[in-house]
Design a protein around this motif. Structure first.
Motif: not given
Length: 500
Positions: A414, A425, A428, A453, A456
């Protein structure tokens, strides 16, 4: 034929993400040799603590190997390896310095040795996970359709979540309260899931931060949200929230505006230490009280050494884990044989619906080692090291390290993308894998990560339905037709485009 890669292409991951494990032997040998030389000098004067020093040397050498064999100086900052080094460096290596000058504690030495085993398999798993793979970031799953709608929607969600959270806390904990009283009222009997839902506002703020630093648009919305966030974090004595926000801004600035020197992190370290000590002290008395904050500030001015003593006291994992090892040897902590891992699948069931639900690993350990804390509702983290040992002995430590290494490799993918989605992400789950290693697998961290999750997904669905975002076909993987605001993300000054 050579082809120039676009500026924000995910194929730049060798420049901005983890590198191939080709290794840099000379750098590794030099760094490890320096560690051995420094430790040898200490050994000459601390011969009664040889085992303690050697275990610390093993941890430092393994962390150094992680840096030199996997990353470059540019890609290391804020990577999973960086957070892992901070975790073991502070909670174990730095904390172990308090044991010098005292009779050697064999369980402290054993704990440090088990940490070394964990790191061996952590590094090996990371390297094996990336072996034979071209460094490539995760593809984009959405693009911005309307930046104005994105800014407005994220701001509304953030502000609404703060207001609702304030009203909910006031409803269940009226009047003055400290951190323990707040936790008892908002974290037990299924209440944690209700209050955790308000963290959707935190994710909205992260989306706004990522978009602003990538595209430099709608800064007024971001400043308004950050101002409210800082006031709320200071009022609620959220030291972790303040530190994560500061480091998140450093990460985004370094990535999308201008490269910063790691010395800046060293420079702000005293500020971060003060935040940990000051708010940790104040919230143990009363949260949000101006008088308490002023008294605490005056107290720290009169006794500045208290800041460091409180900070070191916060690094409590080494003494508690070593005490748990002793309790296990005495039969006070029984072998779990994998039962704590099974408990992951039943963790979501509130205890008021299932009173005999198996406790978290942290609760199991705290009840045996620190029963007073357990009765007060305060849990101490067991770490993946102890959790693995309680389940499958040395094999459990090795498997836990390998699992953390594999997830860290996925997390760094990521980080290697310059697009909005992966950056969002990454933020997060910022500081991963520190929380996982600290709390273990059967923990609130894993449960709340899975819950996050879902939050999100709800936020993204809201942004889709308001016309702020649009989905990208899996076949296109970030090459949606039409004009997209996410086509390019400027590289920081000094970066160079690569050719393939």
């Amino acid at each position: 034929m050579n082809r120039t890669t676009p500026r924000n292409s995910d194929h730049q991951s060798a420049e901005i993400g983890p590198v191939h494990p080709v290794g840099r032997p000379m750098a590794l040998i030099s760094l490890v040799a320096a560690c051995f030389a420094a430790s040898a000098l200490v050994l000459l004067t601390q011969t009664e603590h040889v085992a303690l020093l050697l275990c610390n040397l093993a941890i430092v050498s393994l962390l150094a190997f992680n840096f030199t064999a996997i990353y470059t100086p540019r890609t290391y900052l804020f990577s999973s390896g960086f957070w892992t080094a901070l975790f073991f460096g502070f909670y174990f290596v730095l904390k172990s310095t308090e044991y010098f000058g005292e009779p050697e504690n064999p369980w402290v030495v054993a704990t440090l040795a088990y940490c070394s085993i964990f790191l061996v398999f952590f590094n090996a798993s990371y390297l094996l996970s990336s072996r034979g793979q071209r460094p490539q970031a995760s593809p984009e799953r959405f693009t911005v359709k309307s930046s104005h709608r994105l800014a407005i929607t994220c701001t509304v969600v953030f502000m609404a979540s703060k207001v609702l959270n304030y009203l909910a806390v006031a409803a269940v904990v009226p009047g003055g309260y400290n951190q323990v009283e707040l936790a008892q009222s908002t974290q037990n009997q299924g209440m944690a899931y209700i209050f955790r839902a308000f963290s959707i506002g935190q994710f909205a703020l992260l989306m706004l931060m990522a978009f602003y630093f990538i595209h430099r648009r709608h800064g007024s919305y971001l400043l308004a949200c950050i101002a409210v966030y800082l006031l709320d974090a200071a009022g609620s004595a959220s030291r972790g929230g303040l530190i994560v926000l500061i480091l998140s801004v450093f990460y985004l600035y370094d990535r999308y505006v201008k490269r910063i020197s790691p010395l800046w992190l060293v420079a702000i370290a005293p500020v971060l230490i003060f935040i940990v000590s000051f708010f940790g002290y104040a919230r143990s008395i009363e949260i949000g009280s101006v008088d308490v904050y002023l008294d605490a500030f005056r107290y720290f001015l009169d006794d500045s050494e208290m800041i460091w003593r409180l900070f070191m006291g916060r690094l409590d994992l080494l003494p508690t884990v070593s005490s748990a090892m002793l309790a296990h040897a005495n039969g006070e902590l029984q072998q779990l044989w994998g039962s704590s891992y099974v408990g992951i699948f039943t963790h979501f069931i509130p205890r008021n619906l299932w009173p005999s639900k198996p406790p978290l690993t942290a609760a199991y350990m705290t009840a045996a080692v620190l029963p007073g804390n357990f009765d007060a509702g305060v849990l101490v983290y067991p770490t993946m090291v102890l959790e693995g040992f309680l389940n499958f002995g040395y094999a459990g430590i090795a498997l836990s390290g390998a699992f953390a290494g594999y997830l860290s490799h996925r997390y760094d993918r990521w980080m290697s993308s310059r697009r909005l989605g992966p950056t969002f992400f990454y933020l997060a789950f910022f500081t991963f894998p520190m929380g996982l290693i600290a709390e273990g697998i059967h923990s609130n961290f894993v449960a709340f990560s899975l819950y996050s999750v879902a939050l999100l997904w709800i936020l993204l669905e809201l942004l889709y339905r308001t016309g702020a975002l649009q989905r990208v076909s899996r076949r296109n993987c970030g090459h949606a037709k039409g004009r997209s605001l996410l086509r390019r993300a400027p590289l920081p000054p000094g970066s160079s485009e690569r050719t393939s």
